[in-house]
Write an enzyme that holds these catalytic residues in place. Sequence first.
Site, mmCIF file in Angstrom:
data_model
loop_
_atom_site.group_PDB
_atom_site.id
_atom_site.type_symbol
_atom_site.label_atom_id
_atom_site.label_comp_id
_atom_site.label_asym_id
_atom_site.label_seq_id
_atom_site.Cartn_x
_atom_site.Cartn_y
_atom_site.Cartn_z
ATOM 1 C CB SER A 1 66.598 20.250 95.231
ATOM 2 O OG SER A 1 66.432 18.839 95.211
ATOM 3 C CB THR B 1 60.615 22.306 101.150
ATOM 4 O OG1 THR B 1 61.940 22.267 101.718
ATOM 5 C CG2 THR B 1 59.616 22.516 102.268
ATOM 6 C CB CYS B 2 64.671 19.941 98.380
ATOM 7 S SG CYS B 2 64.888 18.331 99.110
ATOM 8 C CG PHE B 3 62.888 15.629 97.157
ATOM 9 C CD1 PHE B 3 63.771 15.700 96.094
ATOM 10 C CD2 PHE B 3 63.381 15.255 98.394
ATOM 11 C CE1 PHE B 3 65.115 15.387 96.253
ATOM 12 C CE2 PHE B 3 64.716 14.939 98.570
ATOM 13 C CZ PHE B 3 65.582 15.005 97.494
#
Length: 767
Positions: free
Chosen positions: A712, A734-736
């Site tokens: 992200s 999921t963003c990392f």
Amino acid sequence: MAGDVGTTNNSKSNIQITIVGAKLATGFLAKSKDIFVELIVDNEAPPIQTSVKKKTSNAQFDEVFTASVTETSVLEFKVFEKPKILENILYASKTAKMSHWIRKESDNGNFSASKITLHATGKDSSKAAEIKIIVNGRVETTRRRSAAASRTNETHNGEASTSNGLSASVTRANGVPKPPNRDTIMPQPTSTTINNDEPLPDGWEMRHDPLGRSYYVDHTTKSTTWERPSNQPLPTGWDMRRDNRGRVYYVDHNSRTTTWQRPTAEIINAHDQWQSTRTNAQENYNGRFLYNAGEDALGPLPEGWERREDPNTHREYFVNHVNRTTQWEDPRTQGMPDAPLPDGWEMRITDQGVPFFIDHVNRQTTYNHPRTGKPLGPFGMQGLQMSMDKTFKFKIAQFRYLCLSNSVPNHVKITVSRTNLFEDSFQEIMRKNAVDLRRRLYIQFKGEDGLDYGGIAREWFFLLSHEVLNPMYCLFMYAGSSNYSLQINPASFVNPDHLKYFEFIGRFIAMALFHGKFIYSGFTLPFYKKMLNKKVTLKDLESVDTEFYNSITWIQNNDIDECQMELYFVIDYELLGEIKHCELKEGGKDIAVNQENKEEYIELLVEWRFNRGIEQQTKAFFQGFTSVFPLEWLQYFDERELELLLCGMQEIDVDDWQRNTVYRHYAPQSKQVIWFWQFVRSCDQEQRSKLLQFVTGTCRVPVGGFSELIGSTGPQLFCIERVGKDNWLPRSHTCFNRLDLPPYRSYEQLAEKLKSAIEMTEGFGNE
């Protein structure tokens, strides 16, 4: 002849700023501090300072100051900690533009007890303090117009349009109703190409229609437009024109193309990047598959049969070694009724694998085929392997059998040119009967000889699915900061034909699924959930809009009654530089959010975020999709499997994956890490793809390998972190691109937990 004139008011205005309070974003057990707030206007000394409030993390000042400002002033708020001995320590700061306040918080420069909340950040750019102020007074604003228009601008009425001749409503004396004084959550803007701080060109004026929407009047050409004009010149080789309906469009003489969207440096760079990805993406696309070598959704061929390929045409055919004959038709599907089902009929398959037929006209169902009057028998009678498990391979077999059973005889020809691929494909697909798109595809590129036995169709699906990403069409945008998954662009309305295009893309995606072809780039997992009629949740938001997700999570985890937040069931958001307002429920602007109704607020907020400004586009997409086949046919799959079905899998290089992985509270030699890679190497490609999906949100590896994974906040390597106890389940962020892996005591325990993670989707540990 009177020329254009413009006036700019640079005189300063005195306004009153009440600094109500400052709340530090400290932990629950953090030590209280002595703090004060400082205000600097246009970098001029001396600064304005409040008194010092001692031993607090939530200081209340209620101190009134007078500031001399212009509409272009910059105000800098600073929160300082005052130690007893040392110099003052800067705790957080926030810079605000007066022009921004005038647009969002005032009535054309009139501030009447406007409450503003400033989120000040610390050294690490994270939120460190919240400053609340109240502004009163009037700021003189710039007004640009043509001298000739001064005599006529009050005579026009009606809504704004892009046609010649003024047809815009007269601006009301008080301007646009200002938004209510309230705290608000601002999602990430959908476009950053509009700069509202830039003054309007000479001869232009901004007005508002009765609904409060901004539009722009060109007094020189006597026309109006929704798009904010710019003083910046067009790039070299570009030209602005109007069509026969008066709509503005732009011509790129360099590439001989046109677009509805005003070209900016940002858009042109995005277009160049999109073009440069085609070659590498083609190589990546060619390596995709849905089954390992030798596998097939229809199962093995009957005994004595062999599949071969014609060396001249590369067309597939089948050899029967028992009677020494050859044929083009697959023996596993041979004997299926050749004629299409009658109008109003549809074939489906029960959970036990038995085909049945639905008569939508008479609202009846039957196991007998409407053409033959006989049942087809249980799933697997046509050479398909009957299985009662729910593996991905079996689900694909069910879906493929369903498509084969509902296919239409003969072929459908689609002829397109490579130089005008998008428009040609649009015209070809939309003028055909949707049911005809179930016929065998015969794709032909103009000026190229050759018969299509599958290879040309594969290329067409790739090229067209890549073409819809062209930034000049303004139809789709990448979700978050990654370039893996697509979401509908809320600003697609700048393209007047966008709804027709979304209906066309819906047909195209349905064709890809029906004919078993892959597309270049897939959608977000929440969009697949919508296709499956599943409810989106807060966890689905993290990979799409991380900042918005964090804001909602903070509300969920805190008592908003104690925080004294003035939240209502209404949301403000920015679209093409304009602030818009949307009630989450009827009368929402008057319904305060409290601790009791907070969950309803969050649920409505999440639903709004995934529908924000794209309701019509989504409806058009599904209208096109369901005209080819019903969404119920996808009932066998979950959202992760649907992505695999549409985009395919690719060979995952475990060595490259392991080389480009970082660890937190683990070391590469930790036994849990060794077990993890042992598990990954024991998986087949389907399980590896699902594991990658679970952690990163997508099944696809970047063209450059795992070293180019994006999170992200930019480049983000795959990460394994030690979190929790050995009885916990794995979790993902999921963003990392991060996997929270508990310290399991054995390889068997680790493998069991990870298998659960990659097979379960709803309500599991993915954030």
